[in-house]
Design a protein around this motif. Structure first.
Motif, PDB file in Angstrom:
ATOM      1  N   ASN A 187       2.476   7.122  13.489  1.00 37.57           N
ATOM      2  CA  ASN A 187       1.994   5.801  13.906  1.00 37.57           C
ATOM      3  C   ASN A 187       3.159   4.825  13.774  1.00 37.57           C
ATOM      4  N   LYS A 235       3.244   1.855  14.658  1.00 37.40           N
ATOM      5  CA  LYS A 235       2.766   0.482  14.464  1.00 37.40           C
ATOM      6  C   LYS A 235       3.530  -0.458  15.416  1.00 37.40           C
ATOM      7  N   ILE A 237      -0.790   2.791   1.802  1.00 40.84           N
ATOM      8  CA  ILE A 237      -0.133   2.533   3.095  1.00 40.84           C
ATOM      9  C   ILE A 237       1.047   1.588   2.922  1.00 40.84           C
ATOM     10  N   GLY A 238       2.221   2.098   3.242  1.00 38.32           N
ATOM     11  CA  GLY A 238       3.421   1.261   3.219  1.00 38.32           C
ATOM     12  C   GLY A 238       3.844   0.814   1.828  1.00 38.32           C
ATOM     13  N   GLY A 243      -0.612   7.676   4.255  1.00 41.30           N
ATOM     14  CA  GLY A 243      -0.267   6.730   3.189  1.00 41.30           C
ATOM     15  C   GLY A 243       0.964   7.203   2.460  1.00 41.30           C
ATOM     16  N   SER A 244       2.121   6.627   2.869  1.00 41.19           N
ATOM     17  CA  SER A 244       3.399   6.931   2.210  1.00 41.19           C
ATOM     18  C   SER A 244       3.745   8.427   2.203  1.00 41.19           C
ATOM     19  N   VAL A 245       3.400   9.097   3.312  1.00 41.11           N
ATOM     20  CA  VAL A 245       3.822  10.497   3.456  1.00 41.11           C
ATOM     21  C   VAL A 245       5.310  10.520   3.810  1.00 41.11           C
ATOM     22  N   LEU A 288      -1.154  11.395   9.039  1.00 38.98           N
ATOM     23  CA  LEU A 288      -0.855  10.260   9.914  1.00 38.98           C
ATOM     24  C   LEU A 288       0.234   9.470   9.196  1.00 38.98           C
ATOM     25  N   VAL A 289       1.389   9.421   9.819  1.00 42.38           N
ATOM     26  CA  VAL A 289       2.604   8.968   9.154  1.00 42.38           C
ATOM     27  C   VAL A 289       3.033   7.630   9.738  1.00 42.38           C
TER      28      VAL A 289
HETATM   29  O1  LIG Z   1      -0.696   3.515   7.983  1.00 43.11           O
HETATM   30  C1  LIG Z   1      -0.129   4.593   7.990  1.00 43.11           C
HETATM   31  C2  LIG Z   1      -0.250   5.485   9.156  1.00 43.11           C
HETATM   32  O2  LIG Z   1      -1.240   5.059  10.027  1.00 43.11           O
HETATM   33  C3  LIG Z   1       0.716   5.030   6.872  1.00 43.11           C
HETATM   34  O3  LIG Z   1       1.816   4.215   6.797  1.00 43.11           O
HETATM   35  P1  LIG Z   1       3.029   4.612   5.819  1.00 43.11           P
HETATM   36  O4  LIG Z   1       3.305   6.083   6.077  1.00 43.11           O
HETATM   37  O5  LIG Z   1       4.151   3.727   6.218  1.00 43.11           O
HETATM   38  O6  LIG Z   1       2.530   4.391   4.421  1.00 43.11           O
END
Ligand SMILES: O=C(CO)COP(=O)(O)O
Length: 247
Positions: A10, A12, A169-170, A209-211, A229-230
């Protein structure tokens, strides 16, 4: 059970033409495991460019869409438009859409239903906040989010669930493999009980989530984690390692 490993990137609201051509080169060079389905989630304005420049073996996803085919909805895009440019997937219900743009369970469920009707495949995102986890509400929240979707669709064969705890996430704070496995297992059980065992056993549940390249293998080894989902790492060469986490 034959659930094919599925890794989404992703992007973003990141990337410009230059960075995107670097990512495309990385993906083309790989090598990417043929046992993994790879899907890149691209900002809408670059979707057609990326679709045209990637091999067909790599899927492309929009990061959002609206819940009707067309009409007076300034600024929105429809599943029909996404299909029209040869893109087959959409990411819906991301926590950033829920939190920053105020999307409700109900709206997300309507979007999922319409996207499926229009012939798209859907990555449907769910996940609890830190406050909810600390309040012991993780399962209640992810079940509620899933139930909203289950109220609007019957056929889950074109849906992938992405379990993304918001606190991970992030943040660099990954869920431990045990924490993620626990929720994935509970979700699978929820599907077995509230939809049916076939769906429960076959639906793919990604962790997000922070993969990173460093933590993906241990997460991928969990029995109910069927992919990732990265976010951040999907913009970097290490995405290739994450795609190949399950060999
Ligand atoms: O929101 C995410 C993927 O949709 C995860 O984001 P991060 O891998 O940057 O933590």
């Amino acid at each position: 059970m034959g659930r094919k490993f599925v890794v989404g990137g992703n992007w973003k609201m990141n990337g410009d033409k230059k960075q995107i051509s670097e990512i495309i080169n990385t993906l083309k060079t790989g090598p990417l495991s043929p046992n993994t389905e790879v899907i890149v989630g691209v900002p809408a304005i670059y979707l057609e460019h990326v679709r045209t420049n990637l091999p067909q073996s790599i899927e492309v996803a929009a990061q959002n869409c609206y819940k009707v085919p067309k009409g007076a909805f300034t600024g929105e895009i429809s599943p029909a438009m996404i299909k029209d440019i040869g893109v087959n997937w959409v990411i819906l219900g991301h926590s950033e859409r829920r939190q920053i743009f105020g999307e409700t369970d109900e709206l997300i469920a309507e979007k999922v239903a319409h996207a499926l009707e229009a012939g798209l495949k859907v990555i449907a995102c769910i996940g609890e906040t830190l406050e909810e986890r600390e309040g012991g509400k993780t399962e209640e929240v992810v079940f509620r989010q899933t139930k909203a979707i289950a109220g609007k669709i019957k056929d889950w064969s074109n849906v992938v669930i992405a379990y993304e705890p918001v606190w991970a996430i992030g943040t660099g704070k990954t869920a431990t493999p045990q924490q993620a496995q626990e929720v994935h297992k509970a979700l699978r059980q929820w599907f077995c009980t509230h939809v049916n065992a076939d769906v429960g056993n076959s639906i793919r549940i990604q962790y997000g989530g922070s993969v990173t390249g460093a933590n993906c293998k241990e997460l991928a080894a969990q029995p109910d984690i069927d992919g990732f989902l990265v976010g951040g790492a999907s913009l970097k060469p290490e995405f290739v390692n994450i795609v190949n986490a399950k060999q």
